[in-house]
Design a protein around this motif. Structure first.
Motif, PDB file in Angstrom:
ATOM      1  N   UNK A 133     -59.289 -73.116  19.720  1.00 32.83           N
ATOM      2  CA  UNK A 133     -58.166 -72.727  19.101  1.00 32.83           C
ATOM      3  C   UNK A 133     -57.683 -73.590  17.830  1.00 32.83           C
ATOM      4  N   UNK A 134     -57.824 -73.095  16.796  1.00 29.47           N
ATOM      5  CA  UNK A 134     -57.496 -73.776  15.653  1.00 29.47           C
ATOM      6  C   UNK A 134     -56.373 -73.317  14.741  1.00 29.47           C
ATOM      7  N   UNK A 135     -55.582 -74.391  14.687  1.00 27.00           N
ATOM      8  CA  UNK A 135     -54.228 -74.000  13.590  1.00 27.00           C
ATOM      9  C   UNK A 135     -54.720 -74.430  12.357  1.00 27.00           C
ATOM     10  N   UNK A 136     -54.862 -73.395  11.334  1.00 33.37           N
ATOM     11  CA  UNK A 136     -54.997 -73.711   9.819  1.00 33.37           C
ATOM     12  C   UNK A 136     -56.103 -74.714   9.624  1.00 33.37           C
ATOM     13  N   UNK A 137     -57.299 -74.450  10.315  1.00 28.77           N
ATOM     14  CA  UNK A 137     -58.376 -75.266  10.113  1.00 28.77           C
ATOM     15  C   UNK A 137     -58.933 -75.380   8.753  1.00 28.77           C
ATOM     16  N   UNK A 138     -58.727 -74.516   7.756  1.00 32.86           N
ATOM     17  CA  UNK A 138     -59.269 -74.565   6.428  1.00 32.86           C
ATOM     18  C   UNK A 138     -58.384 -75.157   5.515  1.00 32.86           C
ATOM     19  N   UNK A 139     -56.993 -75.450   5.880  1.00 39.57           N
ATOM     20  CA  UNK A 139     -56.128 -75.813   4.993  1.00 39.57           C
ATOM     21  C   UNK A 139     -56.591 -77.370   4.117  1.00 39.57           C
ATOM     22  N   UNK A 140     -56.546 -77.468   3.003  1.00 38.24           N
ATOM     23  CA  UNK A 140     -56.966 -78.714   2.207  1.00 38.24           C
ATOM     24  C   UNK A 140     -58.390 -78.658   2.137  1.00 38.24           C
ATOM     25  N   UNK A 141     -59.007 -77.707   2.428  1.00 36.70           N
ATOM     26  CA  UNK A 141     -60.768 -77.915   2.044  1.00 36.70           C
ATOM     27  C   UNK A 141     -61.036 -77.328   0.699  1.00 36.70           C
ATOM     28  N   UNK A 142     -62.131 -77.862   0.175  1.00 38.01           N
ATOM     29  CA  UNK A 142     -62.752 -77.558  -0.829  1.00 38.01           C
ATOM     30  C   UNK A 142     -63.769 -76.489  -0.566  1.00 38.01           C
ATOM     31  N   UNK A 143     -64.287 -75.494  -1.506  1.00 34.33           N
ATOM     32  CA  UNK A 143     -65.382 -74.379  -1.095  1.00 34.33           C
ATOM     33  C   UNK A 143     -66.307 -74.487  -0.623  1.00 34.33           C
ATOM     34  N   UNK A 144     -67.063 -75.968  -0.662  1.00 29.93           N
ATOM     35  CA  UNK A 144     -68.118 -76.305  -0.062  1.00 29.93           C
ATOM     36  C   UNK A 144     -68.040 -76.898   1.408  1.00 29.93           C
TER      37      UNK A 144
END
Length: 280
Positions: A133-144
């Motif tokens: 259960x992941x809340x906004x796991x991609x927030x703030x990540x660069x494309x790689x």
């Protein structure tokens, strides 16, 4: 709000700020108590022992800022009942997998926000959970980093682990998820595959003719001309309008070089669902 998460499924939870995504996740984890209803896993009500088998990643940073990344992961794995040797192996393995092998001895507050996010994902994975259960796991990540995290989530789902995550990056959700739940005001507005959500939308087509004159289409009942680009006429068909009648009419006005549906993306489906929910 009622929905089901199947084993080996990637489920995208989308909605505006304040829609209820984080609240629902906190109820699943027992951080908040539900006003009514219940959460079940494999037919049983979720309790403390079940929640030990969940990998949870909160939207807010839940890490100790002055603790080294590796030590923190070992500590969290041991809190989940993992033996010290296995905890060390898991912590090192996930830091390598997420591209942080060279930063394992850095304190959390020495890392960039994106790398902190990677450590936070590792913390959700280090005890080999049965559900994520992941809340906004991609927030703030660069494309790689997005690509690395996407691969990890696909691999976990492929191994049978259900993955529930929220994100405002609708193109990413559309690309990654098996099913999507659109949330507004604490309720589930729509739920299904993107294809199933599309089936409930007004149909749109593009017709390519040698002549771009859309006069023939304006004569058809239930057909609206949206735009004309060169010889391509974009149409919207109301419920009950026959796309084959549109094609037959177009063919009577000259050779048809193109006739295809315009499939809305998740962003458009989301806007449609939310606007209809507000109207209701």
């Amino acid at each position: 709000m009622t929905f089901q998460l199947d084993e080996g499924e990637l489920f995208g939870f989308v909605g505006g700020n304040g829609a209820g995504k984080t609240t629902a996740m906190r109820i699943i984890l027992g951080v908040l108590a539900a006003d009514a209803g219940e959460v079940r896993w494999r037919g049983e009500r979720v309790g403390l022992e079940t929640r030990r088998r969940v990998g949870y990643m909160p939207e807010e940073r839940g890490l100790y800022p002055k603790m080294r990344a590796y030590d923190q992961l070992v500590y969290l794995a041991e809190l989940h009942g993992i033996g010290k040797r296995a905890a060390r192996a898991a912590a090192g393995g996930w830091l390598e997998r997420l591209g942080l092998g060279g930063r394992r001895d850095d304190e959390i507050d020495q890392l960039s926000l994106g790398n902190q996010q990677r450590v936070q994902l590792a913390a959700a994975l280090v005890h080999d959970p049965e559900v994520l259960v992941l809340d906004e796991p991609f927030s703030g990540l660069d494309p790689v980093a997005v690509d690395i995290m996407s691969e990890v989530l696909r691999d976990k789902a492929a191994s049978g682990v259900p993955v529930l995550f929220s994100s405002h990056q609708l193109d990413l959700v559309e690309r990654l998820c098996d099913r999507v739940g659109i949330v507004r005001a604490g309720g589930m507005l729509a739920c299904g595959t993107v294809g199933e959500l599309r089936s409930d939308t007004v149909r749109r087509f593009v017709v390519g003719l040698d002549s771009g004159d859309p006069g023939w289409a304006r004569q058809l009942e239930g057909v609206t001309v949206l735009s004309v680009e060169g010889g391509r006429v974009h149409l919207e068909l109301a419920e009950g309008a026959d796309d084959q009648e549109v094609l037959a009419t177009a063919m009577r006005h000259g050779p048809v070089r193109e006739f295809s549906p315009i499939r809305p993306g998740l962003a458009e489906l989301y806007r449609t669902a939310v606007s209809e929910g507000e109207a209701a």
